[in-house]
Scaffold this motif. Structure first.
Motif, PDB file in Angstrom:
ATOM      1  N   SER A 104     -13.136  14.199   9.442  1.00 31.43           N
ATOM      2  CA  SER A 104     -12.673  15.142   8.428  1.00 31.43           C
ATOM      3  C   SER A 104     -11.943  14.447   7.284  1.00 31.43           C
ATOM      4  O   SER A 104     -12.086  14.829   6.118  1.00 31.43           O
ATOM      5  CB  SER A 104     -11.739  16.173   9.061  1.00 31.43           C
ATOM      6  N   LEU A 105     -11.163  13.428   7.611  1.00 34.83           N
ATOM      7  CA  LEU A 105     -10.358  12.737   6.597  1.00 34.83           C
ATOM      8  C   LEU A 105     -10.953  11.417   6.140  1.00 34.83           C
ATOM      9  O   LEU A 105     -10.734  10.999   5.016  1.00 34.83           O
ATOM     10  CB  LEU A 105      -8.963  12.436   7.152  1.00 34.83           C
ATOM     11  N   HIS A 106     -11.693  10.733   7.040  1.00 35.40           N
ATOM     12  CA  HIS A 106     -12.082   9.346   6.822  1.00 35.40           C
ATOM     13  C   HIS A 106     -10.803   8.554   6.497  1.00 35.40           C
ATOM     14  O   HIS A 106      -9.888   8.517   7.284  1.00 35.40           O
ATOM     15  CB  HIS A 106     -13.139   9.225   5.728  1.00 35.40           C
ATOM     16  N   PHE A 107     -10.753   7.974   5.301  1.00 38.98           N
ATOM     17  CA  PHE A 107      -9.532   7.263   4.898  1.00 38.98           C
ATOM     18  C   PHE A 107      -8.805   8.026   3.809  1.00 38.98           C
ATOM     19  O   PHE A 107      -8.194   7.451   2.909  1.00 38.98           O
ATOM     20  CB  PHE A 107      -9.855   5.833   4.474  1.00 38.98           C
ATOM     21  N   GLY A 108      -8.875   9.366   3.875  1.00 38.17           N
ATOM     22  CA  GLY A 108      -8.092  10.210   2.982  1.00 38.17           C
ATOM     23  C   GLY A 108      -8.810  10.702   1.757  1.00 38.17           C
ATOM     24  O   GLY A 108      -8.300  11.554   1.028  1.00 38.17           O
ATOM     25  N   ASP A 109     -10.035  10.197   1.510  1.00 40.03           N
ATOM     26  CA  ASP A 109     -10.732  10.541   0.274  1.00 40.03           C
ATOM     27  C   ASP A 109     -11.100  12.017   0.189  1.00 40.03           C
ATOM     28  O   ASP A 109     -11.285  12.550  -0.904  1.00 40.03           O
ATOM     29  CB  ASP A 109     -11.991   9.689   0.126  1.00 40.03           C
ATOM     30  N   VAL A 110     -11.222  12.669   1.341  1.00 42.13           N
ATOM     31  CA  VAL A 110     -11.573  14.091   1.346  1.00 42.13           C
ATOM     32  C   VAL A 110     -10.457  14.922   0.702  1.00 42.13           C
ATOM     33  O   VAL A 110     -10.704  15.939   0.054  1.00 42.13           O
ATOM     34  CB  VAL A 110     -11.836  14.572   2.786  1.00 42.13           C
ATOM     35  N   VAL A 111      -9.224  14.488   0.875  1.00 42.40           N
ATOM     36  CA  VAL A 111      -8.064  15.211   0.358  1.00 42.40           C
ATOM     37  C   VAL A 111      -7.658  14.704  -1.016  1.00 42.40           C
ATOM     38  O   VAL A 111      -7.431  15.485  -1.942  1.00 42.40           O
ATOM     39  CB  VAL A 111      -6.879  15.089   1.337  1.00 42.40           C
ATOM     40  N   CYS A 137       0.813  -1.220   0.000  1.00 44.29           N
ATOM     41  CA  CYS A 137       0.000   0.000   0.000  1.00 44.29           C
ATOM     42  C   CYS A 137       0.840   1.262   0.000  1.00 44.29           C
ATOM     43  O   CYS A 137       0.698   2.134   0.845  1.00 44.29           O
ATOM     44  CB  CYS A 137      -0.954  -0.018   1.195  1.00 44.29           C
ATOM     45  N   GLY A 138       1.765   1.370  -0.934  1.00 42.74           N
ATOM     46  CA  GLY A 138       2.475   2.626  -1.128  1.00 42.74           C
ATOM     47  C   GLY A 138       3.600   2.869  -0.141  1.00 42.74           C
ATOM     48  O   GLY A 138       3.848   2.105   0.773  1.00 42.74           O
ATOM     49  N   GLU A 139       4.290   3.983  -0.350  1.00 43.54           N
ATOM     50  CA  GLU A 139       5.419   4.344   0.483  1.00 43.54           C
ATOM     51  C   GLU A 139       4.969   5.230   1.637  1.00 43.54           C
ATOM     52  O   GLU A 139       3.945   5.890   1.580  1.00 43.54           O
ATOM     53  CB  GLU A 139       6.470   5.078  -0.354  1.00 43.54           C
ATOM     54  N   THR A 140       5.776   5.238   2.689  1.00 42.55           N
ATOM     55  CA  THR A 140       5.474   6.071   3.843  1.00 42.55           C
ATOM     56  C   THR A 140       5.568   7.545   3.462  1.00 42.55           C
ATOM     57  O   THR A 140       6.413   7.935   2.666  1.00 42.55           O
ATOM     58  CB  THR A 140       6.453   5.772   4.996  1.00 42.55           C
ATOM     59  N   PRO A 141       4.676   8.395   4.047  1.00 40.99           N
ATOM     60  CA  PRO A 141       4.758   9.827   3.754  1.00 40.99           C
ATOM     61  C   PRO A 141       5.903  10.522   4.504  1.00 40.99           C
ATOM     62  O   PRO A 141       6.210  11.668   4.224  1.00 40.99           O
ATOM     63  CB  PRO A 141       3.404  10.350   4.246  1.00 40.99           C
ATOM     64  N   LEU A 142       6.542   9.814   5.441  1.00 41.00           N
ATOM     65  CA  LEU A 142       7.639  10.398   6.211  1.00 41.00           C
ATOM     66  C   LEU A 142       8.879  10.584   5.341  1.00 41.00           C
ATOM     67  O   LEU A 142       9.237   9.710   4.550  1.00 41.00           O
ATOM     68  CB  LEU A 142       7.994   9.510   7.399  1.00 41.00           C
ATOM     69  N   ARG A 143       9.540  11.726   5.521  1.00 38.34           N
ATOM     70  CA  ARG A 143      10.834  11.933   4.844  1.00 38.34           C
ATOM     71  C   ARG A 143      11.863  10.958   5.401  1.00 38.34           C
ATOM     72  O   ARG A 143      12.705  10.443   4.675  1.00 38.34           O
ATOM     73  CB  ARG A 143      11.303  13.375   5.097  1.00 38.34           C
ATOM     74  N   ARG A 144      11.808  10.772   6.715  1.00 41.17           N
ATOM     75  CA  ARG A 144      12.688   9.784   7.350  1.00 41.17           C
ATOM     76  C   ARG A 144      12.000   9.259   8.590  1.00 41.17           C
ATOM     77  O   ARG A 144      11.160   9.939   9.190  1.00 41.17           O
ATOM     78  CB  ARG A 144      14.044  10.394   7.714  1.00 41.17           C
ATOM     79  N   LEU A 162      -7.996  10.921  -3.573  1.00 42.30           N
ATOM     80  CA  LEU A 162      -8.436   9.533  -3.716  1.00 42.30           C
ATOM     81  C   LEU A 162      -7.272   8.551  -3.706  1.00 42.30           C
ATOM     82  O   LEU A 162      -7.475   7.349  -3.541  1.00 42.30           O
ATOM     83  CB  LEU A 162      -9.240   9.368  -5.013  1.00 42.30           C
ATOM     84  N   ASN A 163      -6.046   9.054  -3.882  1.00 39.56           N
ATOM     85  CA  ASN A 163      -4.855   8.207  -3.806  1.00 39.56           C
ATOM     86  C   ASN A 163      -3.989   8.594  -2.619  1.00 39.56           C
ATOM     87  O   ASN A 163      -2.763   8.546  -2.680  1.00 39.56           O
ATOM     88  CB  ASN A 163      -4.054   8.287  -5.106  1.00 39.56           C
ATOM     89  N   MET A 164      -4.634   8.969  -1.522  1.00 37.98           N
ATOM     90  CA  MET A 164      -3.893   9.372  -0.322  1.00 37.98           C
ATOM     91  C   MET A 164      -3.092   8.222   0.278  1.00 37.98           C
ATOM     92  O   MET A 164      -1.994   8.401   0.769  1.00 37.98           O
ATOM     93  CB  MET A 164      -4.872   9.911   0.733  1.00 37.98           C
ATOM     94  N   LEU A 165      -3.628   6.993   0.200  1.00 36.12           N
ATOM     95  CA  LEU A 165      -2.972   5.852   0.829  1.00 36.12           C
ATOM     96  C   LEU A 165      -1.978   5.151  -0.079  1.00 36.12           C
ATOM     97  O   LEU A 165      -1.036   4.529   0.388  1.00 36.12           O
ATOM     98  CB  LEU A 165      -4.028   4.833   1.284  1.00 36.12           C
ATOM     99  N   VAL A 175      -1.629  10.807   9.062  1.00 35.65           N
ATOM    100  CA  VAL A 175      -2.804  10.673   9.926  1.00 35.65           C
ATOM    101  C   VAL A 175      -3.771   9.647   9.325  1.00 35.65           C
ATOM    102  O   VAL A 175      -4.332   8.799  10.038  1.00 35.65           O
ATOM    103  CB  VAL A 175      -3.510  12.033  10.117  1.00 35.65           C
ATOM    104  N   THR A 176      -3.953   9.703   8.014  1.00 33.14           N
ATOM    105  CA  THR A 176      -4.836   8.755   7.333  1.00 33.14           C
ATOM    106  C   THR A 176      -4.349   7.331   7.518  1.00 33.14           C
ATOM    107  O   THR A 176      -5.137   6.416   7.801  1.00 33.14           O
ATOM    108  CB  THR A 176      -4.910   9.092   5.830  1.00 33.14           C
ATOM    109  N   ARG A 177      -3.058   7.131   7.358  1.00 31.30           N
ATOM    110  CA  ARG A 177      -2.504   5.788   7.542  1.00 31.30           C
ATOM    111  C   ARG A 177      -2.700   5.314   8.984  1.00 31.30           C
ATOM    112  O   ARG A 177      -2.960   4.135   9.234  1.00 31.30           O
ATOM    113  CB  ARG A 177      -1.019   5.765   7.179  1.00 31.30           C
ATOM    114  N   ARG A 178      -2.589   6.237   9.926  1.00 31.62           N
ATOM    115  CA  ARG A 178      -2.833   5.881  11.327  1.00 31.62           C
ATOM    116  C   ARG A 178      -4.297   5.481  11.519  1.00 31.62           C
ATOM    117  O   ARG A 178      -4.594   4.550  12.263  1.00 31.62           O
ATOM    118  CB  ARG A 178      -2.458   7.044  12.249  1.00 31.62           C
ATOM    119  N   HIS A 179      -5.218   6.176  10.837  1.00 27.92           N
ATOM    120  CA  HIS A 179      -6.629   5.813  10.891  1.00 27.92           C
ATOM    121  C   HIS A 179      -6.839   4.389  10.365  1.00 27.92           C
ATOM    122  O   HIS A 179      -7.572   3.606  10.973  1.00 27.92           O
ATOM    123  CB  HIS A 179      -7.460   6.767  10.039  1.00 27.92           C
TER     124      HIS A 179
END
Length: 217
Positions: free
Chosen positions: A124-131, A10-17, A133-136, A77-81
């Motif tokens: 506000s975010l649910h699973f990221g779709d608000v921001v 499910c994709g790469e982490t959004p963290l820089r490090r 559709l490919n948030m995750l 935050v979405t990934r934490r959800h």
């Protein structure tokens, strides 16, 4: 065969490090908590890394040390959800006895409703779709990722036959449930009970027909 991505794809982490020390990890968690609170208070458009830093009580440089922009923080935050959602469902499956997959589906919906009511940032975010559709994941849309996680839980717990048809049925159930449950929270801040009940009936009925068709074929 599967068109739904499992958790490890499910994709790469959004963290820089990644934070390597406990102190850094706690600082990142404070940033995520701050982002979640602000999303509920002011929304994504008004969100900024400066506001996240101020709410978290960290220097703005600390935010940029781990995240390139506000989208990356919201993505974390979405990934934490997602992880919290799957973990809470897994805990329910261990602690409660269900008559069958249909009761498990009700439990999944109940957990979604509870997180909407109680988890900062979730409504506000649910699973990221608000921001986005490919948030995750950069390839699969958010609901496809969620469907993959739920698919894995149901296969593990109930030994349902894995197939492309099963994948599609779970994805459609997630899409339909997501739309109806959002309606429930638009009608009532705590979730309209009548609409939530209809969501359960809708998804149960649809999956029952699909599973029966798969068993007959």
């Amino acid at each position: 065969m599967s068109t739904i991505l499992p958790a490890e794809e499910c994709g790469e982490t959004p963290l820089r490090r990644q934070p390597t020390q406990r102190r850094s990890a706690r600082r990142v968690e404070r940033m995520l908590d701050a982002c979640a609170e602000l999303l509920d208070e002011i929304g994504y458009e008004a969100l900024s890394t400066t506001r996240i830093a101020e709410r978290a009580g960290v220097a703005i440089g600390s935010v940029y040390q781990f995240f390139p922009d506000k989208r990356a923080v919201a993505q974390a935050v979405t990934r934490r959800h997602v992880e919290g959602f799957v973990s809470r469902i897994g805990a329910r499956f261990l602690a409660e006895d269900y008559g069958g997959w249909w009761d498990a589906v009700d439990a999944i919906i109940d957990e979604y409703v509870e997180m909407n009511r109680t988890v900062p940032g979730f409504r506000s975010l649910h699973f990221g779709d608000v921001v986005d559709l490919n948030m995750l994941d950069p390839v699969a849309d958010n609901n496809t990722v969620i469907a993959g996680r739920l698919r894995g839980l149901l296969l593990q717990e109930y030994g349902l036959a894995d197939s492309e048809e099963f994948d599609l049925a779970i994805l459609i159930a997630v899409e339909a449930g997501d739309a109806v449950l959002k309606l429930a929270f638009r009608r009532d801040a705590d979730g309209d009970p009548a609409v939530i009940a209809e969501a359960k009936r809708l998804i149960r009925g649809y999956l029952n027909r699909q599973f029966a068709r798969a068993s007959a074929s």
